[in-house]
Design an enzyme around this catalytic site. Structure first.
Site, PDB file in Angstrom:
ATOM      1  N   TYR A 191      25.256  48.682  57.283  1.00 44.23           N
ATOM      2  CA  TYR A 191      25.126  50.299  56.870  1.00 44.23           C
ATOM      3  C   TYR A 191      24.591  51.034  57.840  1.00 44.23           C
ATOM      4  CZ  TYR A 191      27.398  49.517  52.422  1.00 44.23           C
ATOM      5  OH  TYR A 191      28.399  49.065  51.512  1.00 44.23           O
ATOM      6  N   LYS A 251      24.513  34.304  54.714  1.00 46.84           N
ATOM      7  CA  LYS A 251      25.543  33.791  55.517  1.00 46.84           C
ATOM      8  C   LYS A 251      25.142  33.281  57.108  1.00 46.84           C
ATOM      9  CE  LYS A 251      30.091  33.141  55.884  1.00 46.84           C
ATOM     10  NZ  LYS A 251      30.976  32.060  55.474  1.00 46.84           N
ATOM     11  N   ASP A 287      29.996  33.578  50.325  1.00 48.29           N
ATOM     12  CA  ASP A 287      31.241  33.076  49.733  1.00 48.29           C
ATOM     13  C   ASP A 287      31.354  32.500  48.535  1.00 48.29           C
ATOM     14  OD1 ASP A 287      30.093  31.428  51.568  1.00 48.29           O
ATOM     15  OD2 ASP A 287      32.092  31.012  52.660  1.00 48.29           O
ATOM     16  N   ASP A 327      26.893  45.053  48.005  1.00 49.50           N
ATOM     17  CA  ASP A 327      27.943  45.868  47.406  1.00 49.50           C
ATOM     18  C   ASP A 327      29.145  45.258  46.894  1.00 49.50           C
ATOM     19  OD1 ASP A 327      29.334  48.668  47.341  1.00 49.50           O
ATOM     20  OD2 ASP A 327      30.523  48.082  49.254  1.00 49.50           O
ATOM     21  N   ASP A 347      30.438  44.996  42.659  1.00 50.40           N
ATOM     22  CA  ASP A 347      31.870  45.260  41.818  1.00 50.40           C
ATOM     23  C   ASP A 347      32.180  44.004  41.308  1.00 50.40           C
ATOM     24  OD1 ASP A 347      31.634  47.924  42.848  1.00 50.40           O
ATOM     25  OD2 ASP A 347      33.567  48.134  43.642  1.00 50.40           O
TER      26      ASP A 347
HETATM   27  C1  IPM Z   1      28.089  51.860  46.052  1.00 50.56           C
HETATM   28  C2  IPM Z   1      29.260  52.497  47.002  1.00 50.56           C
HETATM   29  C3  IPM Z   1      28.694  52.956  48.512  1.00 50.56           C
HETATM   30  C4  IPM Z   1      28.265  51.784  49.164  1.00 50.56           C
HETATM   31  C5  IPM Z   1      29.852  53.861  49.424  1.00 50.56           C
HETATM   32  C6  IPM Z   1      30.426  54.935  48.722  1.00 50.56           C
HETATM   33  C7  IPM Z   1      29.157  54.034  50.790  1.00 50.56           C
HETATM   34  O1  IPM Z   1      30.293  51.419  47.121  1.00 50.56           O
HETATM   35  O2  IPM Z   1      27.180  52.533  45.807  1.00 50.56           O
HETATM   36  O3  IPM Z   1      28.318  50.737  45.731  1.00 50.56           O
HETATM   37  O4  IPM Z   1      28.836  50.919  49.919  1.00 50.56           O
HETATM   38  O5  IPM Z   1      26.951  51.489  49.141  1.00 50.56           O
HETATM   39 MN    MN Z   2      30.259  49.869  45.863  1.00 51.55          MN
END
Ligand code: IPM
Ligand code: MN
Ligand code: NAD
Length: 379
Positions: A142, A209, A242, A266, A270
């Site tokens: 990042y 990884k 993974d 990240d 999700d």
């Molecule tokens: C999160 C989002 C951000 C990230 C994006 C919008 C840059 O996906 O906060 O999880 O990847 O950190």
């Molecule tokens: Mn995210």
């Protein structure tokens, strides 16, 4: 009564898409609990994000970080609108600028299913799942270093020599991940401290990884081993990311604290949100070492597919409000909001479409505000 003297100063960036819709409910619930819980606050709304970008050519003013530095906390809804701004604009907008600007290296994302929320797995029972992802949030891939180059550019001569296809291309893109021992150490340390505060099993799992990312992840692994050796009271292990992704679905009950480099964290969060019933349920906090304001934001984005219809689930943002209240030391208010969210979801009376119902964001916010005011009034 709160121990805090004076009013908390809270900067609010509602952002784009569903951001303003869910933030409106956060402000409603905050208003419902503050006075009965005995604290005062003031909010200021900053209209930053992609809408601002269209008007001004940047997502936030140049002195935005300086402006925010005078606040006790920042609450962010969501930033991003692919219809009006490229994705790289949304990313480097307020969200990453704030994380980097205030050195918020620990992105804390708890994963604890709520009774009554949709649950996707056949096993284990949802109440067996209770883990937190501590995601490094200032370095790795990042950092934004690199660029897009012609292979003839002397600046990339060494890189172009690595693969024949690079030299045969019109353009190469270099995305450099940077990892530092100090950067890895502070976030891994934080994960161990969090594990030490847990009741029962204390296990820290490192998402890594090194088999493919031999420089960055071998440094991460070395630091993880060093920090683990200083915390003999906490169990530790590493998992390649993974395999860990599979484990999140098949054996999520075996996890307590997961510490992960930026991009892995990240993606894993999700995936973890899916265990909660979707992104509408996943809260998060971005913490540094305390000189600067922390930022609280749901894990989800601006959800362009449902934006503008008033049907986003505000739960992720309301649980994020709980994290903010806890951070400010307002335990009574935090417990009231947490209890209210649980009560409303468990009752099944108010369910947004992602929960299979037809309630609006506002109906859910109003129900939580009412329940939270009742709880704080009794406490
Ligand atoms: C999160 C989002 C951000 C990230 C994006 C919008 C840059 O996906 O906060 O999880 O990847 O950190
Ligand atoms: Mn995210
Ligand atoms: P997203 O999180 O916005 O949406 C993914 C899916 O989850 C969509 O189907 C959406 O409808 C659903 N969803 C998300 N939040 C929900 C909620 N509260 N209630 C019900 N359903 C919800 O991810 P995306 O589509 O990849 O990104 C959209 C935009 O948001 C992009 O511009 C992206 O860069 C940005 N983004 C911003 C942040 C942030 O500001 N923190 C985080 C992630 C993505």
């Amino acid at each position: 009564m709160s121990a805090h003297s004076g009013a908390y100063r809270i900067a609010v960036i509602a952002g784009d898409g569903i951001g303003p819709e869910v933030v409106a409910e956060v402000l409603r619930v905050l208003e419902a609990v503050a006075a009965p819980a005995g604290f005062e606050y003031e909010t200021r709304l900053f209209p930053w994000g992609c809408g601002y970008y269209v008007e001004h050519g940047h997502t936030m003013p140049a002195d935005g970080i300086e402006t925010l530095s005078h606040y006790d906390a920042i609450f962010l809804g969501a930033v991003g609108d692919p219809r009006i701004a490229p994705e790289e604009v949304a990313g480097v907008g307020p969200l990453l600028a704030i994380r980097f600007g205030f050195d918020q290296y620990a992105n804390i994302r708890p994963v604890k299913p709520l009774p009554g929320a949709p649950y996707p797995l056949a096993r284990p029972e949802p109440d067996a799942i209770d883990f937190t992802v501590v995601r490094e949030a200032t370095e790795g891939i990042y950092v934004g270093l690199g660029g897009r180059f012609s292979p003839d550019d002397p600046a990339v001569a060494e890189i172009v020599a690595v693969r024949q296809i690079f030299a045969q291309s019109n353009e190469i893109a270099v995305q450099t991940g940077v990892y530092s021992d100090a950067g890895c150490r502070r976030v891994i340390e934080r994960a161990f401290l969090l594990a030490e505060q847990r009741d029962g099993r204390r296990l820290v799992t490192s998402a890594t990884k090194a088999n493919a990312m031999k420089h960055g992840m071998s440094l991460w692994n070395d630091v993880f081993a060093e920090v683990a050796s200083r915390h003999p009271d906490v169990e530790s292990e590493w998992n390649n990311v993974d395999a860990l992704a599979m484990r999140l679905v098949l054996k999520p009950e075996t996890l307590d604290v997961v510490v992960a480099p930026n991009l892995f964290g990240d993606i894993l969060t999700d995936l973890s949100a899916a265990l909660l019933g979707g992104l509408g349920f996943a809260p998060s906090a971005n913490l540094g070492d305390g000189h600067w304001p922390p930022m609280f934001e749901p894990c989800h984005g601006s959800a362009p597919d449902i934006a503008g219809r008033g049907i986003a689930n505000p739960t992720a943002s309301l649980l994020t409000l709980v994290m903010m209240l806890e951070h400010l030391g307002e335990q009574r208010a935090a417990q009231a909001v947490d209890g209210a969210v649980r009560e409303v979801i468990a009752s099944g009376a108010v369910r947004t479409p992602d929960m299979g119902g037809s309630a609006t964001t506002e109906e859910m916010g109003r129900a939580v505000a009412e329940a939270a005011a009742a709880i704080v009034g009794r406490s």
